[in-house]
Design a protein around this motif. Structure first.
Motif, PDB file in Angstrom:
ATOM      1  N   ASP A  70      62.346   5.189   4.589  1.00 53.07           N
ATOM      2  CA  ASP A  70      63.481   5.917   4.018  1.00 53.07           C
ATOM      3  C   ASP A  70      64.714   5.040   3.864  1.00 53.07           C
ATOM      4  OD1 ASP A  70      61.919   8.140   3.926  1.00 53.07           O
ATOM      5  OD2 ASP A  70      62.769   9.108   5.694  1.00 53.07           O
ATOM      6  N   GLY A  71      64.856   4.022   4.716  1.00 59.07           N
ATOM      7  CA  GLY A  71      66.023   3.157   4.632  1.00 59.07           C
ATOM      8  C   GLY A  71      66.195   2.555   3.253  1.00 59.07           C
ATOM      9  N   CYS A  72      65.115   2.023   2.694  1.00 62.14           N
ATOM     10  CA  CYS A  72      65.184   1.447   1.348  1.00 62.14           C
ATOM     11  C   CYS A  72      65.270   2.538   0.282  1.00 62.14           C
ATOM     12  CB  CYS A  72      63.978   0.557   1.081  1.00 62.14           C
ATOM     13  SG  CYS A  72      64.086  -1.072   1.841  1.00 62.14           S
ATOM     14  N   TYR A  73      64.464   3.572   0.423  1.00 64.07           N
ATOM     15  CA  TYR A  73      64.465   4.637  -0.582  1.00 64.07           C
ATOM     16  C   TYR A  73      65.856   5.237  -0.733  1.00 64.07           C
ATOM     17  CZ  TYR A  73      59.348   4.447   0.017  1.00 64.07           C
ATOM     18  OH  TYR A  73      58.034   4.043   0.104  1.00 64.07           O
ATOM     19  N   ASN A  74      66.562   5.433   0.389  1.00 67.62           N
ATOM     20  CA  ASN A  74      67.902   6.009   0.330  1.00 67.62           C
ATOM     21  C   ASN A  74      68.882   5.063  -0.361  1.00 67.62           C
ATOM     22  OD1 ASN A  74      67.031   8.309   1.680  1.00 67.62           O
ATOM     23  ND2 ASN A  74      67.659   7.564   3.694  1.00 67.62           N
ATOM     24  N   LEU A  75      68.741   3.765  -0.094  1.00 70.49           N
ATOM     25  CA  LEU A  75      69.625   2.796  -0.743  1.00 70.49           C
ATOM     26  C   LEU A  75      69.408   2.752  -2.251  1.00 70.49           C
ATOM     27  CD1 LEU A  75      69.470  -0.206   1.756  1.00 70.49           C
ATOM     28  CD2 LEU A  75      71.479   1.183   1.237  1.00 70.49           C
ATOM     29  N   GLU A  76      68.206   3.049  -2.683  1.00 72.89           N
ATOM     30  CA  GLU A  76      67.865   2.954  -4.107  1.00 72.89           C
ATOM     31  C   GLU A  76      68.089   4.258  -4.866  1.00 72.89           C
ATOM     32  OE1 GLU A  76      63.829   1.570  -4.413  1.00 72.89           O
ATOM     33  OE2 GLU A  76      64.141   0.076  -2.849  1.00 72.89           O
ATOM     34  N   GLN A  77      68.372   5.334  -4.161  1.00 72.35           N
ATOM     35  CA  GLN A  77      68.462   6.642  -4.800  1.00 72.35           C
ATOM     36  C   GLN A  77      69.510   6.641  -5.913  1.00 72.35           C
ATOM     37  OE1 GLN A  77      69.129   9.769  -2.003  1.00 72.35           O
ATOM     38  NE2 GLN A  77      68.467  11.372  -3.398  1.00 72.35           N
ATOM     39  N   GLY A  78      69.071   7.042  -7.110  1.00 75.87           N
ATOM     40  CA  GLY A  78      69.957   7.126  -8.259  1.00 75.87           C
ATOM     41  C   GLY A  78      70.297   5.796  -8.889  1.00 75.87           C
ATOM     42  N   LYS A  79      69.611   4.718  -8.484  1.00 73.06           N
ATOM     43  CA  LYS A  79      69.905   3.387  -9.023  1.00 73.06           C
ATOM     44  C   LYS A  79      68.662   2.813  -9.690  1.00 73.06           C
ATOM     45  CE  LYS A  79      72.950   2.630  -5.053  1.00 73.06           C
ATOM     46  NZ  LYS A  79      73.140   1.848  -3.807  1.00 73.06           N
ATOM     47  N   ASN A  80      68.871   2.077 -10.760  1.00 73.17           N
ATOM     48  CA  ASN A  80      67.753   1.475 -11.473  1.00 73.17           C
ATOM     49  C   ASN A  80      67.925  -0.028 -11.640  1.00 73.17           C
ATOM     50  OD1 ASN A  80      66.183   3.898 -12.142  1.00 73.17           O
ATOM     51  ND2 ASN A  80      67.970   4.467 -13.384  1.00 73.17           N
ATOM     52  N   ARG A  81      68.857  -0.601 -10.886  1.00 73.72           N
ATOM     53  CA  ARG A  81      69.121  -2.028 -11.013  1.00 73.72           C
ATOM     54  C   ARG A  81      68.335  -2.811  -9.977  1.00 73.72           C
ATOM     55  NH1 ARG A  81      73.767   0.121  -9.897  1.00 73.72           N
ATOM     56  NH2 ARG A  81      74.183  -1.389  -8.236  1.00 73.72           N
ATOM     57  N   MET A 340      78.801   2.425   0.972  1.00 75.76           N
ATOM     58  CA  MET A 340      79.824   2.810   1.935  1.00 75.76           C
ATOM     59  C   MET A 340      80.448   4.146   1.554  1.00 75.76           C
ATOM     60  SD  MET A 340      81.443  -1.027   2.136  1.00 75.76           S
ATOM     61  CE  MET A 340      82.892  -0.723   3.158  1.00 75.76           C
ATOM     62  N   LEU A 341      80.732   4.313   0.272  1.00 79.32           N
ATOM     63  CA  LEU A 341      81.321   5.554  -0.210  1.00 79.32           C
ATOM     64  C   LEU A 341      80.383   6.729   0.009  1.00 79.32           C
ATOM     65  CD1 LEU A 341      83.644   6.951  -1.741  1.00 79.32           C
ATOM     66  CD2 LEU A 341      82.482   6.346  -3.877  1.00 79.32           C
ATOM     67  N   SER A 342      79.119   6.522  -0.294  1.00 75.34           N
ATOM     68  CA  SER A 342      78.131   7.583  -0.096  1.00 75.34           C
ATOM     69  C   SER A 342      78.036   7.980   1.365  1.00 75.34           C
ATOM     70  CB  SER A 342      76.766   7.131  -0.617  1.00 75.34           C
ATOM     71  OG  SER A 342      75.771   8.087  -0.333  1.00 75.34           O
ATOM     72  N   ASN A 343      78.119   7.003   2.257  1.00 81.61           N
ATOM     73  CA  ASN A 343      77.975   7.279   3.684  1.00 81.61           C
ATOM     74  C   ASN A 343      79.101   8.159   4.217  1.00 81.61           C
ATOM     75  OD1 ASN A 343      76.705   6.534   6.428  1.00 81.61           O
ATOM     76  ND2 ASN A 343      78.851   5.989   6.700  1.00 81.61           N
ATOM     77  N   ILE A 344      80.353   7.845   3.882  1.00 79.84           N
ATOM     78  CA  ILE A 344      81.464   8.614   4.452  1.00 79.84           C
ATOM     79  C   ILE A 344      81.567  10.000   3.831  1.00 79.84           C
ATOM     80  CG2 ILE A 344      82.780   6.587   5.134  1.00 79.84           C
ATOM     81  CD1 ILE A 344      84.569   7.023   2.693  1.00 79.84           C
ATOM     82  N   GLN A 345      80.829  10.225   2.747  1.00 81.24           N
ATOM     83  CA  GLN A 345      80.839  11.553   2.126  1.00 81.24           C
ATOM     84  C   GLN A 345      79.769  12.475   2.706  1.00 81.24           C
ATOM     85  OE1 GLN A 345      80.398  10.499  -2.018  1.00 81.24           O
ATOM     86  NE2 GLN A 345      82.613  10.251  -2.326  1.00 81.24           N
ATOM     87  N   GLN A 346      78.944  11.937   3.604  1.00 78.33           N
ATOM     88  CA  GLN A 346      77.892  12.744   4.219  1.00 78.33           C
ATOM     89  C   GLN A 346      78.452  13.536   5.404  1.00 78.33           C
ATOM     90  OE1 GLN A 346      74.875  12.847   2.721  1.00 78.33           O
ATOM     91  NE2 GLN A 346      75.897  11.475   1.266  1.00 78.33           N
ATOM     92  N   PRO A 347      77.970  14.769   5.621  1.00 76.79           N
ATOM     93  CA  PRO A 347      78.450  15.574   6.751  1.00 76.79           C
ATOM     94  C   PRO A 347      78.127  14.898   8.081  1.00 76.79           C
ATOM     95  CG  PRO A 347      76.488  16.565   5.748  1.00 76.79           C
ATOM     96  CD  PRO A 347      76.928  15.461   4.834  1.00 76.79           C
ATOM     97  N   PHE A 348      79.000  15.160   9.069  1.00 71.91           N
ATOM     98  CA  PHE A 348      78.853  14.471  10.347  1.00 71.91           C
ATOM     99  C   PHE A 348      79.537  15.275  11.436  1.00 71.91           C
ATOM    100  CE2 PHE A 348      80.232  11.094  13.401  1.00 71.91           C
ATOM    101  CZ  PHE A 348      78.975  10.610  13.729  1.00 71.91           C
TER     102      PHE A 348
END
Length: 383
Positions: A70-81, A340-348
């Motif tokens: 999941d670590g890689c899959y999450n980093l790639e989510q919504g990206k095609n580069r 980084m932006l995606s991370n701080i927008q996650q609930p915690f």
């Protein structure tokens, strides 16, 4: 498998067919990003661990997610580069010359990549680290929970790797501190003799040069120095306890004179919640490219999660990150900002008291004063 499938199957990674990561406590993983061991040398031989890793290969061939990936899959989510901070993407490129027939059967395995972390030997005790990855941490805690496999298992591991030394395409040395590990000296001598053109990546705190391992690495031409640094000056010396900022700069200058690639492996957490940006700018002013920065956010240990900061601080960081993204720096730096932006927008579940307790414990044990070094952090934690 054809070339198109190799590049477009979002769940496929070459590592389960071609390599593994070894940690000095005996754990064997597919890679550092997976975070889930597929075996341990204290229980099984490296041969059995590799053989019994068949399920993840079959899952990937079937187009399903790999176990612990999941670590890689999450980093790639919504990206095609292909310029994103995903180990899966990195190894797709790094191992592109491996014959595609290797991946046609879940029983196949050909060793082309190794990630070896022989022990926890390290001369620094970074605040977010621990005894598993630092002998200095272990000595400080006065608790030896770090139990290595038997000498027989380690010998077997070495024989497995060394017997295939000439077919390795990528060698990743990390730790602990890899420049201090005697096992790497043995490995590098064999590589220099039998496979001098191999790609070598070294994840180092760069606190020591002139070691036998460092001198050997300097003799290879295809070297990528991944330098761990998160902040500068006094903050650097607090976070990377045991390190010297001036020594770091001197050693960075030494490797900068080599014809090698250099990048920075950075972690974002409460102590550098703002200064991470100044650190990036500092190294950019020294001439380092935007593709030289990989920034990850800390989620464990839990006290060092940046989301313990109050919502108004996270909002300011959100704005700073968005501003930097809008400047379109591109490459790994822009991808890091987006992560980084995606991370701080996650609930915690914010609990600043566990961060404060962790700092208090460190200060008391090490005779330091984080209040003086990080006044802005303490001010916002009082809100």
């Amino acid at each position: 498998m054809n070339k198109k499938d190799y590049l477009t199957n979002k769940h496929f990674c070459p590592i389960p067919w071609t390599g593994f990561q070894y940690n000095g406590n005996g754990d064997v993983l597919n890679c550092i990003r997976s975070q889930k061991a597929i075996g341990n040398l204290k229980r099984d031989s490296i041969h059995d661990i590799i053989k019994n890793n068949q399920k993840i290969r079959q899952d990937m061939l079937d187009g399903n997610p790999g176990y612990g990936c999941d670590g890689c899959y999450n980093l790639e989510q919504g990206k095609n580069r292909f310029d994103i901070a995903s180990d899966r993407i990195f190894y797709l490129k790094e191992l592109k010359d491996v014959p595609l027939t290797t991946y046609e059967d879940s029983n196949n395995f050909e060793l082309h990549q190794i990630d070896l972390r022989w022990s926890n030997v390290c001369n620094q005790a970074c605040v977010y680290c621990g005894p598993q990855y630092s002998s200095k941490w272990q000595a400080e805690k006065k608790f030896n929970y770090y139990i290595e496999p038997s000498n027989e298992r380690i010998t077997e591991l070495k024989e497995f790797v060394f017997s295939k030394i000439d077919q390795l395409k990528h060698v990743y040395l990390a730790g602990g501190e890899p420049l201090l590990m005697k096992e790497n000296e043995q490995l590098l001598k064999l590589l220099l003799e039998h496979n001098p053109d191999v790609n070598i990546r070294v994840n180092t705190n760069l606190s020591k040069t002139g070691t036998p391992v460092f001198d050997l690495i300097c003799q290879f031409k295809n070297v990528h120095w991944t330098v761990s640094v998160d902040e500068i000056e006094d903050e650097f010396e607090y976070v990377r306890y045991g390190g010297s900022w001036q020594d770091f700069l001197a050693n960075l200058n030494i490797i900068n004179k080599l014809d090698h690639k250099i990048s920075f492996n950075m972690l974002w957490f409460p102590l550098n919640f703002k200064s991470i940006f100044a650190t990036v700018d500092y190294f950019k002013q020294l001439g380092y490219h935007n593709n030289s920065f990989v920034i990850n956010t800390i989620k464990t240990p839990r006290p060092w999660d940046i989301r313990h900061l109050p919502s108004w601080v996270l909002k300011e960081l959100d704005q700073e990150l968005q501003k930097r993204i809008d400047e379109q720096p591109g490459y790994l730096l822009e991808d890091s900002y987006r992560n980084m932006l995606s991370n701080i927008q996650q609930p915690f579940d914010r609990k600043p008291e566990i961060l404060l307790n962790a700092l208090k414990e460190l200060d008391q044990r090490r005779g330091l004063d984080s209040c003086k070094l990080f006044p802005e952090l303490y001010k916002c934690l009082q809100d």
